[in-house]
Design an enzyme around this catalytic site. Sequence first.
Site, short mmCIF file in Angstrom:
data_model
loop_
_atom_site.label_atom_id
_atom_site.label_comp_id
_atom_site.label_asym_id
_atom_site.label_seq_id
_atom_site.Cartn_x
_atom_site.Cartn_y
_atom_site.Cartn_z
N GLU A 1 -5.92 -4.84 10.22
CA GLU A 1 -4.91 -3.80 10.43
C GLU A 1 -5.21 -3.05 11.73
OE1 GLU A 1 -2.65 -2.69 6.63
OE2 GLU A 1 -4.25 -1.26 6.95
N GLY B 1 2.64 -1.23 4.19
CA GLY B 1 2.74 0.18 3.85
C GLY B 1 4.18 0.59 3.62
N GLY B 2 4.79 1.18 4.66
CA GLY B 2 6.14 1.73 4.55
C GLY B 2 7.15 0.80 3.87
N GLY C 1 2.14 2.28 10.63
CA GLY C 1 3.13 3.36 10.51
C GLY C 1 3.84 3.68 11.81
N GLU D 1 -7.05 4.83 7.43
CA GLU D 1 -6.75 6.24 7.15
C GLU D 1 -7.92 6.91 6.44
OE1 GLU D 1 -2.95 5.70 5.24
OE2 GLU D 1 -2.07 5.15 7.17
N HIS E 1 -9.70 1.41 4.29
CA HIS E 1 -8.45 1.56 5.08
C HIS E 1 -8.71 2.51 6.24
CE1 HIS E 1 -4.38 2.68 6.18
NE2 HIS E 1 -3.99 1.59 5.58
N SER F 1 3.03 -2.10 10.21
CA SER F 1 4.46 -2.19 10.49
C SER F 1 5.07 -3.54 10.13
CB SER F 1 4.75 -1.82 11.95
OG SER F 1 4.38 -0.46 12.18
N ASN G 1 0.87 -1.18 0.00
CA ASN G 1 0.00 0.00 0.00
C ASN G 1 0.90 1.23 0.00
OD1 ASN G 1 -1.84 2.02 0.43
ND2 ASN G 1 -2.35 1.42 2.54
N TRP G 2 1.02 1.84 -1.17
CA TRP G 2 1.95 2.96 -1.29
C TRP G 2 1.41 4.24 -0.67
CZ3 TRP G 2 4.24 2.86 -6.99
CH2 TRP G 2 5.11 1.78 -7.09
N LYS G 3 0.10 4.26 -0.38
CA LYS G 3 -0.52 5.50 0.15
C LYS G 3 -0.23 6.66 -0.81
CE LYS G 3 -0.13 3.38 4.60
NZ LYS G 3 -0.13 3.50 6.05
P1 PGA Z 1 2.56 0.27 7.52
O1 PGA Z 1 1.12 0.54 6.84
O2 PGA Z 1 3.07 -1.02 6.98
O3 PGA Z 1 3.41 1.45 7.09
O4 PGA Z 1 2.35 0.23 8.98
C1 PGA Z 1 0.23 -0.51 6.62
C2 PGA Z 1 -1.03 0.02 6.00
O5 PGA Z 1 -1.47 1.13 6.34
O6 PGA Z 1 -1.65 -0.65 5.17
#
Ligand code: PGA
Length: 250
Positions: free
Chosen positions: A166, A233-234, A172, A96, A94, A212, A9-11
Amino acid sequence: MRKKVIAGNWKMYNAPSKAVSFVNQIKDKIDTDKSDVVLCVPYISLQPVMDALKGTRVSVGAQNMHYKDEGAVTGEISGAMLKEMGVPYVIIGHSERRAGFNETDTGVNLKTIKALSLGLKPIVCVGESLKQRKEGITNDLLRRQTTIALYGISNGDAEKIIIAYEPIWAIGTGMAATSADAEEACATIRETVAGIYDRETADAIRILYGGSVTADNAPELFAQPNVDGGLVGGASLKPDFERVVNFDGK
Ligand code: PGA
């Protein structure tokens, strides 16, 4: 045997030029035999990334969609538009988006139904806040979010959904859930699916852990019996993503 799914997930990172150079850097190192690998990228990078991935079995996904096909909805992109572009996957709900764009469980359900009707593969996110975990209501919340997300969906369609557990506090933060907590949550979601449908559907649906995930913790997390891969994500923005995907080192 459920095939693992590793979804990046590149956001809101990687506009087209950066996206393409990154994909060119990693694409030949990605093993798609053991896992379905998906890069969920910003809308404007979808076509360039799809072009860069031609000849590989790595797929792309969007990070959101509107449930209407079209309309006076400024700034939105519909599932029908993604379908026309040939985008196979879409993340729905998600945290976010739930937190920052007022997405609700019912909205997640509408989008999931729409995605399935278009033949898109939805990656539906659920998960608790730190406060909810401390209050001891994680499993209740997961049952509720899962039940509403799946409302009105047939078992044939439910099998096609990917659910991503999640925990919000793990996203994050560098503080991933322990493999035991991830397993318990994913098992709770699977039992919820079994309760709504049947054992067969519950055994078929793929449930991911996200929050994470790194190349270092992926092997243990993904080895849990109810964890069918990850939403990353990251770590999906770094060349290290290749190590997350090839997590079992074989
Ligand atoms: P993260 O994000 O791996 O940076 O914690 C995961 C996500 O939001 O899907």
